[in-house]
Design a protein around this motif. Structure first.
Motif, mmCIF file in Angstrom:
data_model
loop_
_atom_site.group_PDB
_atom_site.id
_atom_site.type_symbol
_atom_site.label_atom_id
_atom_site.label_comp_id
_atom_site.label_asym_id
_atom_site.label_seq_id
_atom_site.Cartn_x
_atom_site.Cartn_y
_atom_site.Cartn_z
ATOM 1 N N GLY A 31 48.375 37.342 47.119
ATOM 2 C CA GLY A 31 47.527 38.522 47.031
ATOM 3 C C GLY A 31 46.383 38.364 46.042
ATOM 4 O O GLY A 31 45.478 39.199 45.980
ATOM 5 N N PHE A 32 46.432 37.280 45.244
ATOM 6 C CA PHE A 32 45.386 37.021 44.248
ATOM 7 C C PHE A 32 44.898 35.577 44.360
ATOM 8 O O PHE A 32 44.556 34.943 43.360
ATOM 9 N N GLU A 33 44.892 35.045 45.584
ATOM 10 C CA GLU A 33 44.486 33.665 45.819
ATOM 11 C C GLU A 33 43.070 33.415 45.274
ATOM 12 O O GLU A 33 42.181 34.251 45.421
ATOM 13 N N ASN A 34 42.913 32.272 44.616
ATOM 14 C CA ASN A 34 41.647 31.850 44.014
ATOM 15 C C ASN A 34 41.204 32.733 42.853
ATOM 16 O O ASN A 34 40.070 32.625 42.373
ATOM 17 N N THR A 52 31.743 40.646 36.497
ATOM 18 C CA THR A 52 30.887 41.827 36.646
ATOM 19 C C THR A 52 29.553 41.591 35.940
ATOM 20 O O THR A 52 29.411 40.710 35.090
ATOM 21 N N ASN A 53 28.560 42.371 36.297
ATOM 22 C CA ASN A 53 27.232 42.307 35.675
ATOM 23 C C ASN A 53 26.636 40.898 35.727
ATOM 24 O O ASN A 53 26.042 40.405 34.762
ATOM 25 N N VAL A 74 52.153 40.649 32.632
ATOM 26 C CA VAL A 74 50.735 40.300 32.596
ATOM 27 C C VAL A 74 49.968 41.300 33.452
ATOM 28 O O VAL A 74 50.522 41.905 34.369
ATOM 29 N N GLY A 75 48.702 41.477 33.134
ATOM 30 C CA GLY A 75 47.857 42.383 33.908
ATOM 31 C C GLY A 75 46.919 41.603 34.807
ATOM 32 O O GLY A 75 46.169 40.752 34.332
ATOM 33 N N LEU A 76 46.975 41.864 36.101
ATOM 34 C CA LEU A 76 46.107 41.214 37.079
ATOM 35 C C LEU A 76 45.176 42.247 37.687
ATOM 36 O O LEU A 76 45.606 43.345 38.027
ATOM 37 N N THR A 77 43.914 41.874 37.851
ATOM 38 C CA THR A 77 42.922 42.784 38.411
ATOM 39 C C THR A 77 42.748 42.518 39.899
ATOM 40 O O THR A 77 42.473 41.381 40.300
ATOM 41 N N LYS A 80 39.866 45.892 43.942
ATOM 42 C CA LYS A 80 39.262 47.179 43.619
ATOM 43 C C LYS A 80 39.008 47.318 42.121
ATOM 44 O O LYS A 80 38.723 48.406 41.626
ATOM 45 N N ILE A 81 39.133 46.221 41.404
ATOM 46 C CA ILE A 81 38.927 46.169 39.940
ATOM 47 C C ILE A 81 39.922 47.080 39.229
ATOM 48 O O ILE A 81 39.602 47.735 38.231
ATOM 49 N N ILE A 82 41.126 47.173 39.796
ATOM 50 C CA ILE A 82 42.202 47.952 39.171
ATOM 51 C C ILE A 82 43.191 46.977 38.558
ATOM 52 O O ILE A 82 43.666 46.048 39.219
#
Length: 202
Positions: A31-34, A52-53, A74-77, A80-82
């Protein structure tokens, strides 16, 4: 993998270094490939990619934090940048340990909750996980509540899994009840913290 050897690296500056640890292997996180990779040591790598930016996200090792029961997160984004929190041991098991019987629970063989090397993890049913904890006396010093209660269908680590999975948005109460073999009413009470109040996550 011996825990003392694991701890030697975990408590050193090498843990957050991009240099691979001994026999370390990396796989993409589903779900977070690459974007993110998990290693068989339990480390999570954020890959080089546009940020971003008009900036660029550099490749780095993510620094985990721990909940009150000692589980590493761990926190993965996502797209949707959540930012979503994930249990490190679940990421390791899903990537490196086959699960042909679709067992729902990941057991730490030696009950050290942040020892997330693949050699210390295994898939189990909820019943197998509860029996493992009791057979190895991991709950013998606890009060007669939670898993120490003879009528309990779950143990503390499973309650944490339920709350983390629901909080992450990966699943719902009905699916959780099927995975852990309990009613969706019980799942709802766990999520709302009406029961198992002694088990908390950050």
């Amino acid at each position: 993998m011996d825990y003392q050897e694991y701890l030697k690296y975990k408590n050193s500056e090498n843990w957050l270094s991009l240099k691979d640890l001994p026999s370390e292997q990396w796989l993409n996180i589903e779900g977070f490939e690459n974007k993110y990779q998990i290693s068989n040591w339990g480390r999570v790598k954020s890959l080089l990619r546009p940020g971003t930016n008009s900036g660029t996200r550099k490749t780095k090792i993510l620094k985990p934090w721990h909940d009150k029961c000692g589980y590493a997160l761990v926190g993965l984004t996502n797209r949707k940048i959540i930012r979503i929190c994930y249990l490190s041991h679940r990421l390791v098991a899903k990537a490196f340990i086959p699960n042909p019987e679709n067992k729902p629970v990941i057991n730490h063989k030696n009950n050290i909750h942040d020892f997330n090397h693949v050699s210390n993890l295994e898939w189990m049913t909820s019943k197998e996980n509860a029996c493992h904890a009791r057979d190895n006396h991991y709950m013998e010093n606890a009060r007669h509540r939670g898993s120490k209660n003879g009528f309990s269908k779950l143990i503390e680590s499973q309650v944490i899994e339920i709350r983390q999975l629901f909080k992450s948005g990966q699943t719902n109460k009905t699916k959780l009840s099927q995975i852990f073999g309990v009613t969706d009413v019980l799942i709802g009470k766990i999520i709302r913290n009406e029961i198992w109040k002694h088990v908390q996550i950050n």
